[in-house]
Scaffold this motif. Structure first.
Motif, PDB file in Angstrom:
ATOM      1  N   GLY A  12       0.821  -1.195   0.000  1.00  0.00           N
ATOM      2  CA  GLY A  12       0.000   0.000   0.000  1.00  0.00           C
ATOM      3  C   GLY A  12       0.860   1.253   0.000  1.00  0.00           C
ATOM      4  N   LYS A  13       0.223   2.368   0.254  1.00  0.00           N
ATOM      5  CA  LYS A  13       0.917   3.654   0.306  1.00  0.00           C
ATOM      6  C   LYS A  13       0.840   4.186   1.724  1.00  0.00           C
ATOM      7  CE  LYS A  13       0.983   8.284  -1.775  1.00  0.00           C
ATOM      8  NZ  LYS A  13       0.417   9.149  -2.832  1.00  0.00           N
ATOM      9  N   VAL A  14       1.934   4.778   2.183  1.00  0.00           N
ATOM     10  CA  VAL A  14       1.998   5.335   3.529  1.00  0.00           C
ATOM     11  C   VAL A  14       2.032   6.856   3.447  1.00  0.00           C
ATOM     12  CG1 VAL A  14       3.365   5.522   5.646  1.00  0.00           C
ATOM     13  CG2 VAL A  14       3.184   3.323   4.468  1.00  0.00           C
ATOM     14  N   ALA A  75      12.690   1.678  16.044  1.00  0.00           N
ATOM     15  CA  ALA A  75      12.877   0.546  15.122  1.00  0.00           C
ATOM     16  C   ALA A  75      11.603  -0.284  15.013  1.00  0.00           C
ATOM     17  CB  ALA A  75      14.032  -0.331  15.603  1.00  0.00           C
ATOM     18  N   THR A  76      10.861  -0.399  16.118  1.00  0.00           N
ATOM     19  CA  THR A  76       9.604  -1.146  16.110  1.00  0.00           C
ATOM     20  C   THR A  76       8.551  -0.411  15.286  1.00  0.00           C
ATOM     21  OG1 THR A  76      10.086  -2.081  18.287  1.00  0.00           O
ATOM     22  CG2 THR A  76       7.792  -2.132  17.551  1.00  0.00           C
ATOM     23  N   LEU A  81       5.257  -0.027  10.357  1.00  0.00           N
ATOM     24  CA  LEU A  81       4.843   0.711   9.164  1.00  0.00           C
ATOM     25  C   LEU A  81       5.001  -0.137   7.916  1.00  0.00           C
ATOM     26  CD1 LEU A  81       6.278   4.295   9.782  1.00  0.00           C
ATOM     27  CD2 LEU A  81       3.877   3.696   9.418  1.00  0.00           C
ATOM     28  N   VAL A  82       6.131  -0.808   7.811  1.00  0.00           N
ATOM     29  CA  VAL A  82       6.377  -1.674   6.653  1.00  0.00           C
ATOM     30  C   VAL A  82       5.365  -2.818   6.628  1.00  0.00           C
ATOM     31  CG1 VAL A  82       8.020  -3.263   5.592  1.00  0.00           C
ATOM     32  CG2 VAL A  82       8.816  -1.068   6.502  1.00  0.00           C
ATOM     33  N   GLU A  83       5.123  -3.435   7.776  1.00  0.00           N
ATOM     34  CA  GLU A  83       4.170  -4.546   7.857  1.00  0.00           C
ATOM     35  C   GLU A  83       2.764  -4.088   7.474  1.00  0.00           C
ATOM     36  OE1 GLU A  83       6.425  -7.018  11.453  1.00  0.00           O
ATOM     37  OE2 GLU A  83       4.682  -5.768  11.872  1.00  0.00           O
ATOM     38  N   ALA A 111      13.238   3.749   6.257  1.00  0.00           N
ATOM     39  CA  ALA A 111      12.743   2.376   6.366  1.00  0.00           C
ATOM     40  C   ALA A 111      11.755   2.058   5.247  1.00  0.00           C
ATOM     41  CB  ALA A 111      12.090   2.161   7.729  1.00  0.00           C
ATOM     42  N   LEU A 112      10.855   2.991   4.957  1.00  0.00           N
ATOM     43  CA  LEU A 112       9.846   2.766   3.921  1.00  0.00           C
ATOM     44  C   LEU A 112      10.473   2.741   2.533  1.00  0.00           C
ATOM     45  CD1 LEU A 112       7.096   5.074   5.435  1.00  0.00           C
ATOM     46  CD2 LEU A 112       6.946   2.588   5.209  1.00  0.00           C
TER      47      LEU A 112
END
Length: 256
Positions: A12-14, A75-76, A81-83, A111-112
């Motif tokens: 998806g998109k964040v 980090a969590t 966000l990635v998940e 990260a993204l």
């Protein structure tokens, strides 16, 4: 590796979205529209319930980070966000104020982007501007204050704390409640006047907003009586306006 469901991308998109200072009607029109479409919202601790009511359809996940309190590791948050982007089509990372100012946006963007996830930033009204509006005290003032510095005492692990503060006409300290004594002492040691005007805004733009007008030597006594989010504004621009000052300004304009 399985194929993505028909009609949609594999991720998806964040949106990194600024919630503004607290009041729901101070979020941007674009921000409110995206919130109303979000499937999942990962929000900070400082985001008010009033703002969260703009996304009743979304799964809400608290990933709050508050100074001095138990909070979610960065980090969590990055991992979640990635998940979420791999599970939902529209993901909102909702941050108080503006996401690009003291919002750890760099870590989340890295990260993204590393995961190949599309991301967009939607700005929000940062607390300093909302506080200036609430107090009716501009951060700049012709002939008095032409430079402004936003700063915080929070530092990344392994980085030394700054021993001096920015050399600007107007200083705005985010999350400055617990650091008030140290900030005042640093400024006094740098030669700033004990009578330098200070405005403290607690719970900016919220129903329980409180405004305190102090001097720098009074700030040195601390702000232990403040319990909500605190913004500290320091500088000659925050001196109380007087009729005589206004009349002098009008006279100067007429002479020109």
């Amino acid at each position: 590796m399985s194929s993505p469901p028909s009609g949609r991308n594999s991720t998806g998109k964040v949106y990194l979205l600024g919630a503004g200072p607290g009041a729901a009607d101070l979020i941007t029109v674009r921000g409110a529209r995206i919130l109303a479409q979000a499937e999942v919202v990962l929000h900070d601790a400082l985001v008010t319930e009033e703002v969260l009511q703009l996304c009743p359809q979304a799964v809400r996940i608290s990933v709050g980070k508050r100074s001095g309190q138990r909070s979610t590791a960065q980090a969590t948050i990055n991992q979640r966000l990635v998940e979420c982007a791999r599970e939902y089509r529209l993901v909102v990372r909702l941050k108080g104020g503006d996401p690009m100012l003291f919002g750890r946006a760099d870590e989340e963007l890295r990260a993204l982007e590393a995961a190949g996830i599309e991301v967009e930033v939607i700005p929000g009204i940062t607390t300093a501007l909302a506080a200036a509006a609430s107090t009716k005290q501009p951060l700049t003032k012709r002939g008095v204050a032409r430079s402004v510095a936003f700063f915080t005492s929070s530092v990344a692990p392994g980085h030394p704390e700054q021993s001096t503060l920015p050399d600007c006409d107007t200083l705005v300290q985010y999350m400055g409640g617990k650091e008030a004594v140290a900030t005042a002492r640093k400024l006094l040691s740098q030669g700033r006047s004990p009578r330098l005007p200070v405005i403290v805004v607690e719970n900016c733009s919220r129903p329980d907003e409180r405004i305190l007008r102090l001097r720098l030597d009074e700030l040195e006594q601390g702000l232990s009586h403040c319990h909500g989010p605190v913004l500290v504004m320091i500088g000659e621009a925050f001196a109380a306006r007087t009729y005589a000052e206004h009349a002098a300004t009008l006279a100067m304009q007429e002479e020109k």
